[in-house]
Design a protein around this motif. Structure first.
Motif, PDB file in Angstrom:
ATOM      1  N   LYS A 148     -26.644  22.106 -43.533  1.00  0.00           N
ATOM      2  CA  LYS A 148     -25.913  23.321 -43.939  1.00  0.00           C
ATOM      3  C   LYS A 148     -25.730  24.301 -42.795  1.00  0.00           C
ATOM      4  CE  LYS A 148     -27.542  23.050 -48.728  1.00  0.00           C
ATOM      5  NZ  LYS A 148     -28.261  23.755 -49.823  1.00  0.00           N
ATOM      6  N   TYR A 152     -28.914  28.167 -41.808  1.00  0.00           N
ATOM      7  CA  TYR A 152     -29.741  27.607 -42.874  1.00  0.00           C
ATOM      8  C   TYR A 152     -30.997  26.958 -42.298  1.00  0.00           C
ATOM      9  CZ  TYR A 152     -31.283  24.918 -46.909  1.00  0.00           C
ATOM     10  OH  TYR A 152     -32.031  24.395 -47.930  1.00  0.00           O
ATOM     11  N   TYR A 155     -33.369  29.623 -41.545  1.00  0.00           N
ATOM     12  CA  TYR A 155     -34.019  30.071 -42.785  1.00  0.00           C
ATOM     13  C   TYR A 155     -35.151  29.126 -43.189  1.00  0.00           C
ATOM     14  CZ  TYR A 155     -34.859  30.172 -47.785  1.00  0.00           C
ATOM     15  OH  TYR A 155     -35.473  30.167 -49.005  1.00  0.00           O
ATOM     16  N   ARG A 156     -34.918  27.826 -43.107  1.00  0.00           N
ATOM     17  CA  ARG A 156     -35.936  26.865 -43.523  1.00  0.00           C
ATOM     18  C   ARG A 156     -37.183  26.959 -42.647  1.00  0.00           C
ATOM     19  NH1 ARG A 156     -34.578  22.648 -46.958  1.00  0.00           N
ATOM     20  NH2 ARG A 156     -36.820  22.267 -46.863  1.00  0.00           N
ATOM     21  N   ASP A 159     -38.966  30.170 -43.627  1.00  0.00           N
ATOM     22  CA  ASP A 159     -39.571  30.016 -44.953  1.00  0.00           C
ATOM     23  C   ASP A 159     -40.911  29.302 -44.866  1.00  0.00           C
ATOM     24  OD1 ASP A 159     -39.507  30.306 -47.803  1.00  0.00           O
ATOM     25  OD2 ASP A 159     -38.973  28.189 -47.957  1.00  0.00           O
ATOM     26  N   GLU A 220     -31.117  41.030 -45.814  1.00  0.00           N
ATOM     27  CA  GLU A 220     -30.829  41.030 -47.249  1.00  0.00           C
ATOM     28  C   GLU A 220     -29.634  41.932 -47.564  1.00  0.00           C
ATOM     29  OE1 GLU A 220     -33.424  41.674 -51.319  1.00  0.00           O
ATOM     30  OE2 GLU A 220     -33.573  43.164 -49.724  1.00  0.00           O
ATOM     31  N   MET A 231     -25.722  33.003 -46.814  1.00  0.00           N
ATOM     32  CA  MET A 231     -27.180  33.021 -46.705  1.00  0.00           C
ATOM     33  C   MET A 231     -27.807  34.284 -47.295  1.00  0.00           C
ATOM     34  SD  MET A 231     -28.148  30.209 -45.402  1.00  0.00           S
ATOM     35  CE  MET A 231     -29.848  30.722 -45.223  1.00  0.00           C
ATOM     36  N   TYR A 234     -30.689  34.104 -49.780  1.00  0.00           N
ATOM     37  CA  TYR A 234     -31.913  33.467 -49.295  1.00  0.00           C
ATOM     38  C   TYR A 234     -32.867  34.487 -48.672  1.00  0.00           C
ATOM     39  CZ  TYR A 234     -29.616  28.920 -49.885  1.00  0.00           C
ATOM     40  OH  TYR A 234     -28.989  27.820 -50.402  1.00  0.00           O
ATOM     41  N   TRP A 235     -32.318  35.521 -48.030  1.00  0.00           N
ATOM     42  CA  TRP A 235     -33.195  36.464 -47.334  1.00  0.00           C
ATOM     43  C   TRP A 235     -34.027  37.300 -48.301  1.00  0.00           C
ATOM     44  CZ3 TRP A 235     -33.670  34.270 -43.152  1.00  0.00           C
ATOM     45  CH2 TRP A 235     -32.606  33.785 -42.415  1.00  0.00           C
ATOM     46  N   ASN A 237     -35.583  36.080 -50.771  1.00  0.00           N
ATOM     47  CA  ASN A 237     -36.760  35.252 -50.975  1.00  0.00           C
ATOM     48  C   ASN A 237     -37.791  35.488 -49.860  1.00  0.00           C
ATOM     49  OD1 ASN A 237     -38.390  33.010 -51.969  1.00  0.00           O
ATOM     50  ND2 ASN A 237     -37.589  31.851 -50.226  1.00  0.00           N
TER      51      ASN A 237
END
Length: 240
Positions: A148, A152, A155-156, A159, A220, A231, A234-235, A237
């Motif tokens: 992605k 992304y 982000y992973r 995370d 965010e 995205m 996702y932020w 989270n």
């Protein structure tokens, strides 16, 4: 010179552990990264931040790790974040050796472009190496993590690092319970040292977390278009 790289669908994931001056020169020449940013990483003079450039975005994060202080022989050894991907690495155990474990802070730099992500870190952040290894070994993981795009994948990685950091909160809580038991059992010979180390760990961890909160709050809110778009949800989270 070895530049560890894995490529999938036009996206390159470059993972540099303890990068050298030679590798920094390579990044400057081939990607156009500012030598000021690269040298800042080498000398660890940066604070957590996001900087947006024409061709790439730079994200600097602080990540916790456990540093042994038990003996002179072990004074330079560290224990990486617990590995949440395969559980091959056990997490730090404060209750067993509360006085010999202290939280230290390591730096991770992310250079995020349209078709690449370059990560600079050291051996204290094993999860990044694990993710890179997974992408190297199987096409399934390459598609899951890299399919992605660069943001992304960023982000992973974040995370995983944030989830791993929760273990430190649990360890501090367990250590406080350990100290309480020592006091209840009148085993207070060394409890002052335990309290001092725990107080220090709380301060270090809190000092590390506070600068990260505005970064993810801005993500965010959509402050950085290159890192937002699809995205944005996702932020939240990560910020939570």
């Amino acid at each position: 010179m070895n530049i560890p790289t894995v490529t999938h669908n036009g996206l390159s994931f470059i993972n540099l552990t303890k990068p050298t001056n030679t590798e920094m020169q390579f990044l400057n020449k081939n990607f156009g990264f500012s030598m000021l940013n690269l040298e800042d990483y080498l000398y660890k003079t940066q604070i957590p931040k996001i900087e947006i450039y024409k061709d790439y975005s730079l994200v600097v994060m602080d990540i916790p790790y456990i540093q042994s202080t038990g003996s002179k022989k072990d004074s330079n050894k560290s224990v990486a974040l617990p590995n949440v991907l395969t559980n091959r690495m056990s997490g730090p155990s404060f209750p067993k050796l509360p006085r010999k474990k202290r939280i230290a802070v390591g730096e991770v730099d992310f250079f995020i472009g349209k078709d690449y992500i370059v990560v600079l870190h050291d051996e204290k952040t094993a999860q990044i190496d694990e993710l890179f290894e997974m992408c190297t070994i199987t096409s399934k993981h390459r598609e899951e993590l890299m399919g992605k795009g660069a943001v992304y994948l960023f982000y992973r990685i974040i995370d995983v690092l944030v989830d791993s950091s929760f273990s430190y909160v649990e360890d501090i809580t367990n250590t406080i319970d350990f100290i309480d038991r020592q006091l209840d059992e009148n085993s207070s010979t060394s409890v002052i040292e335990d309290i001092s180390m725990t107080r220090r760990n709380i301060v270090v961890f809190e000092t590390m977390i506070k600068p990260a909160l505005p970064i993810f709050a801005d993500l965010e809110k959509g402050k950085y278009p290159k890192l937002n778009g699809e995205m944005m949800p996702y932020w939240s989270n990560i910020l939570d």
